[in-house]
Scaffold this motif. Structure first.
Motif, PDB file in Angstrom:
ATOM      1  N   GLU A  74     -44.116  -1.085 -16.170  1.00  0.00           N
ATOM      2  CA  GLU A  74     -44.650  -1.430 -14.852  1.00  0.00           C
ATOM      3  C   GLU A  74     -43.571  -2.037 -13.958  1.00  0.00           C
ATOM      4  N   LEU A  75     -42.762  -2.908 -14.549  1.00  0.00           N
ATOM      5  CA  LEU A  75     -41.735  -3.596 -13.770  1.00  0.00           C
ATOM      6  C   LEU A  75     -40.621  -2.655 -13.331  1.00  0.00           C
ATOM      7  N   ILE A  76     -40.262  -1.713 -14.186  1.00  0.00           N
ATOM      8  CA  ILE A  76     -39.090  -0.884 -13.907  1.00  0.00           C
ATOM      9  C   ILE A  76     -39.418   0.332 -13.039  1.00  0.00           C
ATOM     10  N   GLU A  77     -40.660   0.761 -13.051  1.00  0.00           N
ATOM     11  CA  GLU A  77     -41.046   1.991 -12.337  1.00  0.00           C
ATOM     12  C   GLU A  77     -40.596   2.007 -10.872  1.00  0.00           C
ATOM     13  N   PRO A  78     -40.832   0.948 -10.097  1.00  0.00           N
ATOM     14  CA  PRO A  78     -40.428   1.002  -8.683  1.00  0.00           C
ATOM     15  C   PRO A  78     -38.915   1.019  -8.474  1.00  0.00           C
ATOM     16  N   TRP A  79     -38.156   0.713  -9.517  1.00  0.00           N
ATOM     17  CA  TRP A  79     -36.711   0.584  -9.371  1.00  0.00           C
ATOM     18  C   TRP A  79     -35.932   1.727 -10.034  1.00  0.00           C
ATOM     19  N   LEU A  80     -36.620   2.696 -10.558  1.00  0.00           N
ATOM     20  CA  LEU A  80     -35.941   3.761 -11.291  1.00  0.00           C
ATOM     21  C   LEU A  80     -34.927   4.507 -10.430  1.00  0.00           C
ATOM     22  N   THR A  81     -35.214   4.653  -9.158  1.00  0.00           N
ATOM     23  CA  THR A  81     -34.294   5.404  -8.293  1.00  0.00           C
ATOM     24  C   THR A  81     -32.957   4.699  -8.109  1.00  0.00           C
ATOM     25  N   LEU A  82     -32.884   3.405  -8.466  1.00  0.00           N
ATOM     26  CA  LEU A  82     -31.623   2.682  -8.355  1.00  0.00           C
ATOM     27  C   LEU A  82     -30.675   2.993  -9.514  1.00  0.00           C
ATOM     28  N   TYR A  83     -31.206   3.581 -10.572  1.00  0.00           N
ATOM     29  CA  TYR A  83     -30.356   3.936 -11.704  1.00  0.00           C
ATOM     30  C   TYR A  83     -29.635   5.250 -11.425  1.00  0.00           C
ATOM     31  N   ASP A  84     -28.447   5.359 -11.958  1.00  0.00           N
ATOM     32  CA  ASP A  84     -27.683   6.593 -11.837  1.00  0.00           C
ATOM     33  C   ASP A  84     -28.526   7.757 -12.350  1.00  0.00           C
ATOM     34  N   GLU A  85     -28.519   8.851 -11.626  1.00  0.00           N
ATOM     35  CA  GLU A  85     -29.389   9.978 -11.977  1.00  0.00           C
ATOM     36  C   GLU A  85     -29.048  10.574 -13.334  1.00  0.00           C
ATOM     37  N   ARG A  86     -27.852  10.329 -13.835  1.00  0.00           N
ATOM     38  CA  ARG A  86     -27.461  10.860 -15.135  1.00  0.00           C
ATOM     39  C   ARG A  86     -28.122  10.101 -16.293  1.00  0.00           C
ATOM     40  N   ILE A  87     -28.566   8.881 -16.048  1.00  0.00           N
ATOM     41  CA  ILE A  87     -29.203   8.098 -17.113  1.00  0.00           C
ATOM     42  C   ILE A  87     -30.643   7.717 -16.782  1.00  0.00           C
ATOM     43  N   ARG A  88     -31.090   8.079 -15.582  1.00  0.00           N
ATOM     44  CA  ARG A  88     -32.408   7.640 -15.121  1.00  0.00           C
ATOM     45  C   ARG A  88     -33.529   8.100 -16.036  1.00  0.00           C
ATOM     46  N   GLU A  89     -33.528   9.360 -16.380  1.00  0.00           N
ATOM     47  CA  GLU A  89     -34.614   9.916 -17.197  1.00  0.00           C
ATOM     48  C   GLU A  89     -34.629   9.295 -18.591  1.00  0.00           C
TER      49      GLU A  89
END
Length: 238
Positions: free
Chosen positions: A190-205
């Motif tokens: 729940e906490l990380i979901e809104p911030w996922l786009t801040l992670y590098d796309e190579r490791i986001r998934e």
């Protein structure tokens, strides 16, 4: 008069002894353990409890002993990797069954003869597998911390509920992973979901998958990394 005496006898408070107090402490759980809570559960006064335990932490230590004694700890047969894997599983079962115990141990609020015996037994077993004393102590400490960390920050069960919050969920191996750790997983997601786009796309998934993964499965992956590291450590001098 006889009826009045009989009524008074029926209203006599239940007998309270050391065993009953420890049992009540485990039923309450370490996260919510106080002398007041135990007294209320048993219908006993503080003075009665303090005749058996000098403090809340003394009671917690006795409860830890009881919890540790109930776990099926492995014998050091086979090889060191299988022994450490079995030891980690036993630690998991201990913390899984008793909410708040991981935090109790991690905060150094309480320890017990039983917990000391477990760590001593593990280190001695590693000596038997050819580990140096320094490596044996280090490895058993790292293993205990790895399991403890999986349970830290997990939300406590709601009032009146045991270790599970939403009920046990069967893992791939058929074992039950209680939602004391699943609750933590869901909260992290729940906490990380809104911030996922801040992670590098190579490791986001992969980061998202790691957060959502079954806690015990994620722990096994970490344990494998730890065991591989221990293998490398064994090739080095202490």
């Amino acid at each position: 008069m006889a009826g009045a005496k009989a009524t008074r006898r029926m209203g006599r408070p239940p007998l309270v002894d050391r065993d009953a107090i420890v049992r009540a402490a485990l039923e309450i759980g370490f996260a919510k353990l106080t002398m007041s809570a135990v007294g209320q559960r048993l219908g006993a006064s503080h003075s009665t409890l303090y005749r058996y335990f000098a403090s809340r932490n003394a009671l917690a230590a006795a409860a830890i002993d009881r919890a540790v004694d109930a776990v099926d700890w492995p014998e050091p047969g086979g090889d060191w990797r299988s022994y450490l894997s079995a030891l980690a599983s036993s630690y998991w079962d201990l913390y899984d069954t008793h909410p708040g115990l991981a935090a109790e141990v991690s905060s150094l609020r309480s320890t017990s003869r039983g917990m000391v015996a477990v760590t001593n037994r593990a280190a001695v077993a590693l000596l038997g597998f050819g580990f140096s004393a320094a490596h044996a102590v280090l490895v058993q400490d790292m293993l205990g911390e790895l399991v403890t960390q999986a349970f830290l920050g997990a939300p406590p069960p709601a009032d009146g509920q045991p270790a599970e919050i939403d009920g046990p969920q069967a893992g791939a191996d058929g074992r039950h992973t209680f939602s004391i750790v699943n609750g933590r997983r869901m909260r992290r997601a729940e906490l990380i979901e809104p911030w996922l786009t801040l992670y590098d796309e190579r490791i986001r998934e992969e980061f998202s998958a790691a957060v959502a993964r079954d806690p015990r499965e994620q722990f096994r992956t970490k344990l494998t990394v730890l065991l591989d590291g221990i293998e490398a450590l064994r090739r080095q001098p202490p």
